[in-house]
Design an enzyme around this catalytic site. Structure first.
Site, PDB file in Angstrom:
ATOM      1  CG  ASN A  10      78.466 112.009  38.306  1.00  0.00           C
ATOM      2  OD1 ASN A  10      78.572 111.969  39.531  1.00  0.00           O
ATOM      3  ND2 ASN A  10      79.046 111.134  37.495  1.00  0.00           N
ATOM      4  CE  LYS A  12      82.352 112.237  36.833  1.00  0.00           C
ATOM      5  NZ  LYS A  12      83.272 111.967  35.754  1.00  0.00           N
ATOM      6  CG  HIS A  97      79.787 106.916  35.957  1.00  0.00           C
ATOM      7  ND1 HIS A  97      81.157 106.930  35.844  1.00  0.00           N
ATOM      8  CD2 HIS A  97      79.349 108.109  35.495  1.00  0.00           C
ATOM      9  CE1 HIS A  97      81.527 108.099  35.325  1.00  0.00           C
ATOM     10  NE2 HIS A  97      80.444 108.830  35.109  1.00  0.00           N
ATOM     11  CD  GLU A  99      84.366 108.628  36.746  1.00  0.00           C
ATOM     12  OE1 GLU A  99      83.751 108.912  37.782  1.00  0.00           O
ATOM     13  OE2 GLU A  99      84.605 109.464  35.841  1.00  0.00           O
ATOM     14  CD  GLU A 168      78.366 109.571  31.386  1.00  0.00           C
ATOM     15  OE1 GLU A 168      78.288 110.795  31.533  1.00  0.00           O
ATOM     16  OE2 GLU A 168      78.788 108.800  32.263  1.00  0.00           O
ATOM     17  N   GLY A 174      85.780 113.617  31.234  1.00  0.00           N
ATOM     18  CA  GLY A 174      86.809 114.335  31.974  1.00  0.00           C
ATOM     19  C   GLY A 174      88.057 114.635  31.151  1.00  0.00           C
ATOM     20  CB  SER A 214      84.105 116.758  27.727  1.00  0.00           C
ATOM     21  OG  SER A 214      85.146 116.064  28.390  1.00  0.00           O
ATOM     22  N   GLY A 235      79.547 116.060  34.257  1.00  0.00           N
ATOM     23  CA  GLY A 235      80.441 115.915  35.401  1.00  0.00           C
ATOM     24  C   GLY A 235      81.050 117.261  35.759  1.00  0.00           C
ATOM     25  N   GLY A 236      82.259 117.503  35.265  1.00  0.00           N
ATOM     26  CA  GLY A 236      83.030 118.692  35.620  1.00  0.00           C
ATOM     27  C   GLY A 236      82.237 119.992  35.597  1.00  0.00           C
TER      28      GLY A 236
HETATM   29  P1  PGA Z   1      82.560 115.015  32.481  1.00  0.00           P
HETATM   30  O1  PGA Z   1      81.923 113.718  33.222  1.00  0.00           O
HETATM   31  O2  PGA Z   1      81.404 115.907  32.111  1.00  0.00           O
HETATM   32  O3  PGA Z   1      83.461 115.624  33.507  1.00  0.00           O
HETATM   33  O4  PGA Z   1      83.271 114.512  31.273  1.00  0.00           O
HETATM   34  C1  PGA Z   1      80.749 113.104  32.757  1.00  0.00           C
HETATM   35  C2  PGA Z   1      80.412 111.904  33.611  1.00  0.00           C
HETATM   36  O5  PGA Z   1      81.319 111.176  34.021  1.00  0.00           O
HETATM   37  O6  PGA Z   1      79.214 111.653  33.919  1.00  0.00           O
END
Ligand code: PGA
Length: 252
Positions: A10, A12, A97, A99, A168, A174, A214, A235-236
């Site tokens: 992802n 983002k 998601h 967010e 998640e 994050g 993470s 994500g990251g």
């Molecule tokens: P992250 O994000 O791996 O940066 O924690 C995961 C996500 O929001 O899908």
């Protein structure tokens, strides 16, 4: 029941178009040998969907949208429909998601409509859910998770072939804090049991449940070896081709 693992990146709201294309190319270069054994999906920003899916055409990689509109079309300035994503080369879409739920006030009602739109467009859905830190600490998290999964109750069993879940925990996204493999496995099993009780045992056994929050090369192996963890939503670490490929490799 063998469930093929799925690793999703992802991106983002990161990368210019040029950076996003380069990233997709680099990931493909690093991870192409794993694509037969693992489903690999990249979720670039909307503006990159068409070009990224072009780069990944004739490869075993898939492209997805990070969100879609709850309506089919019309006067909804700034929205992108599921059918538009499909026509731009997407195969998958993320729905719910955390967010989107937290920052853009997406309600269960809205998410039900998004699911319906995605299915009509024949997009595969990665449906995200997860509790916040305070919900985990005050012990309400299991009922919160059930409440978040509720839009899926409305689905016809036939449409479950389009559904992948992604647990998640918000406190792990994050933050560099990952759920332990045991904590994640507990929720994945709970979720699979929820599907068995609410839909059917057969669908519960088939549905993939990803973990996100993470995920990194260092923790991916342990998480992905749990019996009910069928992949990762990253994500990251998905913004770095080497790290993302190492996570994919951990799923083999
Ligand atoms: P992250 O994000 O791996 O940066 O924690 C995961 C996500 O929001 O899908």
């Amino acid at each position: 029941m063998h469930r093929k693992k799925l690793i999703a990146g992802n991106h983002k709201m990161h990368t210019s178009l040029q950076e996003g294309l380069q990233l997709a190319k680099n990931i493909h270069q690093e991870a192409k040998t794993y694509a037969e054994q693992v489903d690999i999906v990249l979720f670039p920003p909307f503006t990159h969907t068409f070009a990224v899916s072009g780069v990944l055409k004739n490869t075993a990689f898939y492209t997805g949208g990070q969100n879609c509109a709850s309506e089919a079309q019309g006067a909804f300035t700034g929205e992108v429909s599921a059918a538009m994503l499909k026509s731009a080369g997407a195969t998958y879409v993320l729905v719910g998601h955390s967010e989107r739920r937290a920052l853009f006030a997406e309600s269960n009602e809205m998410l039900s409509k998004k699911i319906e739109q995605a299915i009509q467009a024949q997009l595969h859905i990665i449906f995200c859910y997860g509790e916040t830190l305070s919900q985990r600490e005050d012990g309400t998290y299991l009922s919160i998770l059930q409440e978040q999964l509720a839009p899926l109750k409305l689905l016809s069993p036939l449409h479950w072939e389009y559904i992948t879940l992604a647990y998640e925990p918000v406190w792990a996204i994050g933050t560099g804090k990952t759920a332990s493999a045991a904590q994640a496995q507990e929720i994945h099993l709970f979720s699979r049991n929820w599907i068995a009780e609410t839909i059917s045992a057969e669908i519960a056994a088939k549905t993939r449940i990803l973990y996100g929050g993470s995920v990194k090369p260092e923790n991916a192996g342990e998480l992905l070896s749990q019996p009910d963890i069928d992949g990762a939503l990253v994500g990251g670490a998905s913004l770095d081709a080497e790290s993302f490929s190492a996570i994919i490799k951990a799923a083999l």
